[in-house]
Structures are given as structure tokens and as C-alpha cells.
Write an enzyme that holds these catalytic residues in place. Structure first.
Site, PDB file in Angstrom:
ATOM      1  N   LYS A 113       0.969  -1.291   0.052  1.00  0.00           N
ATOM      2  CA  LYS A 113       0.010  -0.051  -0.080  1.00  0.00           C
ATOM      3  C   LYS A 113       0.823   1.238  -0.044  1.00  0.00           C
ATOM      4  CE  LYS A 113      -4.334  -1.760   2.101  1.00  0.00           C
ATOM      5  NZ  LYS A 113      -5.265  -1.728   3.176  1.00  0.00           N
ATOM      6  N   LYS A 194      -5.274 -11.012  -5.790  1.00  0.00           N
ATOM      7  CA  LYS A 194      -6.507 -11.519  -4.996  1.00  0.00           C
ATOM      8  C   LYS A 194      -7.534 -10.502  -5.455  1.00  0.00           C
ATOM      9  CE  LYS A 194      -6.014  -8.445  -1.264  1.00  0.00           C
ATOM     10  NZ  LYS A 194      -5.854  -8.174   0.265  1.00  0.00           N
ATOM     11  N   LYS A 197     -11.369  -4.560  -3.511  1.00  0.00           N
ATOM     12  CA  LYS A 197     -12.237  -3.465  -3.845  1.00  0.00           C
ATOM     13  C   LYS A 197     -11.393  -2.396  -4.536  1.00  0.00           C
ATOM     14  CE  LYS A 197     -13.162  -3.510   1.133  1.00  0.00           C
ATOM     15  NZ  LYS A 197     -14.098  -3.842   2.075  1.00  0.00           N
TER      16      LYS A 197
HETATM   17  P1  TYM Z   1     -10.677  -6.422   4.745  1.00  0.00           P
HETATM   18  O1  TYM Z   1     -11.878  -5.582   5.075  1.00  0.00           O
HETATM   19  O2  TYM Z   1      -9.755  -6.215   3.452  1.00  0.00           O
HETATM   20  O3  TYM Z   1     -11.589  -7.826   4.410  1.00  0.00           O
HETATM   21  C1  TYM Z   1     -12.561  -8.487   5.260  1.00  0.00           C
HETATM   22  C2  TYM Z   1     -12.417  -9.888   5.217  1.00  0.00           C
HETATM   23  O4  TYM Z   1     -12.234 -10.414   3.851  1.00  0.00           O
HETATM   24  C3  TYM Z   1     -11.206 -11.470   3.525  1.00  0.00           C
HETATM   25  N1  TYM Z   1     -10.858 -11.146   2.088  1.00  0.00           N
HETATM   26  C4  TYM Z   1     -10.594 -11.942   1.314  1.00  0.00           C
HETATM   27  N2  TYM Z   1     -10.813 -13.427   1.292  1.00  0.00           N
HETATM   28  C5  TYM Z   1     -10.755 -14.472   0.053  1.00  0.00           C
HETATM   29  N3  TYM Z   1     -10.459 -13.713  -0.860  1.00  0.00           N
HETATM   30  C6  TYM Z   1     -10.370 -12.314  -1.019  1.00  0.00           C
HETATM   31  N4  TYM Z   1     -10.151 -12.078  -2.219  1.00  0.00           N
HETATM   32  C7  TYM Z   1     -10.394 -11.798  -0.007  1.00  0.00           C
HETATM   33  N5  TYM Z   1     -10.302 -10.305   0.163  1.00  0.00           N
HETATM   34  C8  TYM Z   1     -10.729  -9.927   1.479  1.00  0.00           C
HETATM   35  C9  TYM Z   1     -10.050 -10.625   4.563  1.00  0.00           C
HETATM   36  O5  TYM Z   1      -9.075 -11.587   4.796  1.00  0.00           O
HETATM   37  C10 TYM Z   1     -10.878 -10.371   5.671  1.00  0.00           C
HETATM   38  O6  TYM Z   1     -11.021 -11.659   6.598  1.00  0.00           O
HETATM   39  N6  TYM Z   1      -7.355  -5.534   8.292  1.00  0.00           N
HETATM   40  C11 TYM Z   1      -8.748  -6.176   7.988  1.00  0.00           C
HETATM   41  C12 TYM Z   1      -9.782  -5.953   8.800  1.00  0.00           C
HETATM   42  C13 TYM Z   1      -9.516  -5.956  10.338  1.00  0.00           C
HETATM   43  C14 TYM Z   1      -9.437  -7.571  11.174  1.00  0.00           C
HETATM   44  C15 TYM Z   1      -9.298  -6.947  12.618  1.00  0.00           C
HETATM   45  C16 TYM Z   1      -9.529  -8.553  10.841  1.00  0.00           C
HETATM   46  C17 TYM Z   1      -9.471  -5.105  11.448  1.00  0.00           C
HETATM   47  N7  TYM Z   1      -9.106  -5.518  12.462  1.00  0.00           N
HETATM   48  C18 TYM Z   1      -8.915  -7.955  13.486  1.00  0.00           C
HETATM   49  C19 TYM Z   1      -9.463  -9.515  11.698  1.00  0.00           C
HETATM   50  C20 TYM Z   1      -9.346  -9.139  13.289  1.00  0.00           C
HETATM   51  C21 TYM Z   1      -8.961  -5.969   6.661  1.00  0.00           C
HETATM   52  O7  TYM Z   1      -8.549  -5.105   6.063  1.00  0.00           O
HETATM   53  O8  TYM Z   1     -10.080  -7.016   6.072  1.00  0.00           O
END
Ligand code: TYM
Length: 335
Positions: A113, A194, A197
Site C-alpha cells: 500500500k 486477489k 475492492k
Molecule cells: P478487509 O476489510 O480487507 O476484508 C475483510 C475479510 O475478507 C477477507 N478477504 C478475502 N478472502 C478471500 N479472498 C479474497 N479475495 C479476500 N479479500 C478479502 C479478508 O481476509 C478479511 O477476513 N485488516 C482487516 C480488517 C481487520 C481485522 C481486524 C480482521 C481489522 N481488525 C481484526 C480480523 C481481526 C481488513 O482490512 O479486512
């Protein structure tokens, strides 16, 4: 390992896509029936990117509606917006003091990023510390996530260990819970990356996207020139098969996967047929979710659900922070 309390989070900015759904959200909906489940809409995390303050609150609300429509039941799960529980940031500061700069510098998501931004905030750098705080604040021992979050989870475990050894046993080391399937759904227009969005419209399928637009995106998914008998699967085809498997698991039509797989093996699979089947099965999964969303939006109940979720979360967070403050020797309260 048996987990007893799970915590997970999702950023409110951007659309909920089928990567999020198959990688994380649908697992949360299953787990909420068996263990304590806490799901957080992480708006503090979102402001590490340049988000418009005028739209952020609405985005958090919209994400809550999307999640409930996707099967998260606020009666079973504590569902809330992160900044309604400011203890997340207090714990983040304390944990930052037991997190090494070197460990943070190795985070691939940060490298990725920050290489695309002109302005790189320290918030973006310490983002994984806030993530550790989210989880540890609730003493969660399991974290259901997609594969892209596993490195952050390893850091959370190290941070928990370092806190415990410096200040005394306090936090369990949280385990990542990653599904066998769906942990890494790939982009439709670049199946070596992957699904996300941020990559752009053609890369993802939104859970709430209109049927026509989903049909178009699936039909134009990148494949290869067509199979020959005995060929290995290209990343695009293998991604379509994965989406098909996940969808038919829900619709019960798993026989379709076998049928198309054997056509592929024989070199006779028409990709247009594969794509149409993926589209139809996926829509069978998404249609009821979209319908529920429309009902929920009309009802206007979601804000109250989030407030009551935040009350429950705050009660746990306050208790944890009293213990943490005492272990670290902070403040003037003696308990
Ligand atoms: P975020 O908002 O990017 O994504 C939310 C969840 O979706 C999963 N994910 C995917 N799984 C499979 N294939 C994909 N292409 C794909 N894209 C996204 C992510 O692995 C995630 O589980 N940093 C985290 C948010 C967060 C968090 C936490 C998660 C903040 N604090 C504490 C767990 C525990 C994030 O940006 O997820």
C-alpha cells in the site's frame, strides 16, 4: 484447537465483494451458532486511507446492513462499529510499545500500500497494531479471516506474547481460522491477484451488485484459449471452479462441479458454459441476500442494533482495559 471466542473485522469503505463473503463473512455466520462471535466494522482502520468524512458514517451503516443481510445475526453476534468503543485506540497505543519496528516493517500489506501512496501516514504503518488491539481487547482466541490477513495475525500473536512476558499473563494467542476453500478468491480480470475492492470495477463481483452487471463481469472473466485434454488449469479457470464449488455447496448442486471438471479433463469444456453455470449458481446464493438487504434497509432498525452491539462490546473492553492499566501501572486508580 477449539476456539471459544472469535473476533473478526471488516473495513466499511468499498463494496462487500464475493471474496469477503466466501473468505470470511459466510464463516462468521456459521460460527456464530457455536461460539461467542464478535464482528467489528473497522472505521478507525479505514481512515488510514484518504476517506471522505461525509460518507464514512453511512459506509459503516451500509456495511452493517450488508453483513446482517449476509447472515450475521445481531442477536447471536456482537456486531458494532469500532470507533463506538474507543478502548481500541487506547490498547493500540499500549501494544505499540511492545511491537518492534522491524516486525512492522516486514508487513507485506504495508509495503504494497505504501508504495502506491504519495503520503504514507504512520497510521498505515501501525495498522497491524490496531488490528492486534481489536482482537486482544476481547481476549479472542480465534480469528476467522481470508489468507491475506494471516501475516497480520502472526504479528498479533507475537504482540500478545511480548505483552504477557513483559507485564504478566493477560492475552491468549489468537489463532487464525482460515477456510479450506474460499480463503483466496482471485480477481476476475487479473486472476493472478486477489479479488479486492481497490483494484477497480472489473476485478470484483459485489455481493449486492445488480444481476446484469454480475453476468457481464463473469462472462468477461479472464480465462485462457480453451482446454486441451490433460492440460493444467489456468489461474482464471481454477478461480471460476472455486467460485462454482463454493456456490454449489450452498445451493446443493455439487454434481455440476463434477460434470464440468470431467469435461475440462477431456478437453471438451466450453468456457461459456462454465461461466453461465458460475453465474447462475452464484446468483442463487446472492439473490436471497440482496432481497434481505432491501427489507432491512426499509426497516431502519440497524442503527439500534449497532448501538446495542457497541454497549455489549464496551462492557468487555472496559473490563480488559482495567486489568491492562493495572498490569502496566498506568493512571492513578488503585484497584
Ligand atoms: P478487509 O476489510 O480487507 O476484508 C475483510 C475479510 O475478507 C477477507 N478477504 C478475502 N478472502 C478471500 N479472498 C479474497 N479475495 C479476500 N479479500 C478479502 C479478508 O481476509 C478479511 O477476513 N485488516 C482487516 C480488517 C481487520 C481485522 C481486524 C480482521 C481489522 N481488525 C481484526 C480480523 C481481526 C481488513 O482490512 O479486512
Amino acid at each position: 484447537m477449539m476456539v471459544t471466542r472469535v473476533f473478526s473485522g471488516i473495513q466499511p469503505t468499498g463494496t462487500l465483494h464475493i471474496g469477503n463473503y466466501f473468505g470470511a463473512v459466510r464463516n462468521w455466520a456459521v460460527m456464530q451458532n457455536d461460539v461467542d462471535c464478535i464482528i467489528c466494522i473497522v472505521d478507525y482502520h479505514s481512515i488510514t486511507a484518504d476517506v471522505d468524512p461525509k460518507t464514512l458514517r453511512q459506509a459503516s451503516l451500509d456495511m452493517a446492513i450488508d453483513l446482517i443481510a449476509s447472515g450475521i445475526d445481531p442477536e447471536k453476534t456482537i456486531l458494532f462499529v469500532q470507533s463506538d468503543v474507543p478502548q481500541h485506540t487506547e490498547l493500540c497505543w499500549i501494544l505499540g510499545c511492545v511491537t518492534s519496528f522491524g516486525d512492522l516493517s516486514r508487513m507485506t500489506q504495508f509495503k504494497d500500500k505504501s508504495s502506491k501512496e504519495a503520503f504514507v501516514s504512520s497510521g498505515l504503518f501501525t495498522y497491524p497494531v490496531l488490528q492486534a488491539a481489536d482482537i486482544l481487547l476481547y481476549l479472542a482466541d480465534g480469528v476467522p479471516i481470508g489468507e491475506d490477513q494471516v501475516q497480520h495475525l502472526e504479528l498479533s500473536r507475537r504482540v500478545a506474547r511480548r505483552f504477557n512476558s513483559r507485564f504478566g499473563e493477560m492475552f491468549p494467542e489468537p489463532e487464525p481460522v482460515v477456510g479450506k476453500k474460499g480463503a483466496r478468491i482471485m480477481s476476475l480480470s487479473d486472476p493472478t491477484a486477489k479479488m479486492s475492492k481497490s483494484a477497480g470495477e472489473s476485478h470484483y463481483v459485489g455481493v449486492m451488485e445488480p444481476e446484469n452487471s454480475i453476468r457481464k463481469k463473469v462472462r468477461s472473466a479472464v480465462t485462457d484459449m480453451g482446454p486441451e485434454a490433460g492440460d493444467a488449469m489456468s489461474p482464471g479457470i481454477s478461480n471460476l471452479f472455486e467460485i462454482l464449488e463454493l456456490s454449489t455447496e450452498a445451493t446443493g448442486k455439487t454434481g455440476l462441479v463434477e460434470e464440468l471438471r470431467s469435461e475440462f479433463a477431456g478437453g471438451a469444456l466450453m468456457y461459456s458454459k462454465l461461466k453461465d453455470t458460475v453465474f447462475e449458481q452464484l446468483m442463487e446464493v446472492l439473490r436471497p441476500i440482496q432481497q434481505r438487504r432491501a427489507e432491512l434497509e426499509a426497516s431502519g432498525d440497524v442503527i439500534d442494533m449497532l448501538r446495542s452491539g457497541a454497549d455489549k462490546a464496551r462492557a468487555i473492553a472496559t473490563k480488559t482495559m482495567a486489568q491492562v492499566r493495572s498490569l502496566v501501572g498506568l493512571g492513578t486508580d488503585s484497584d
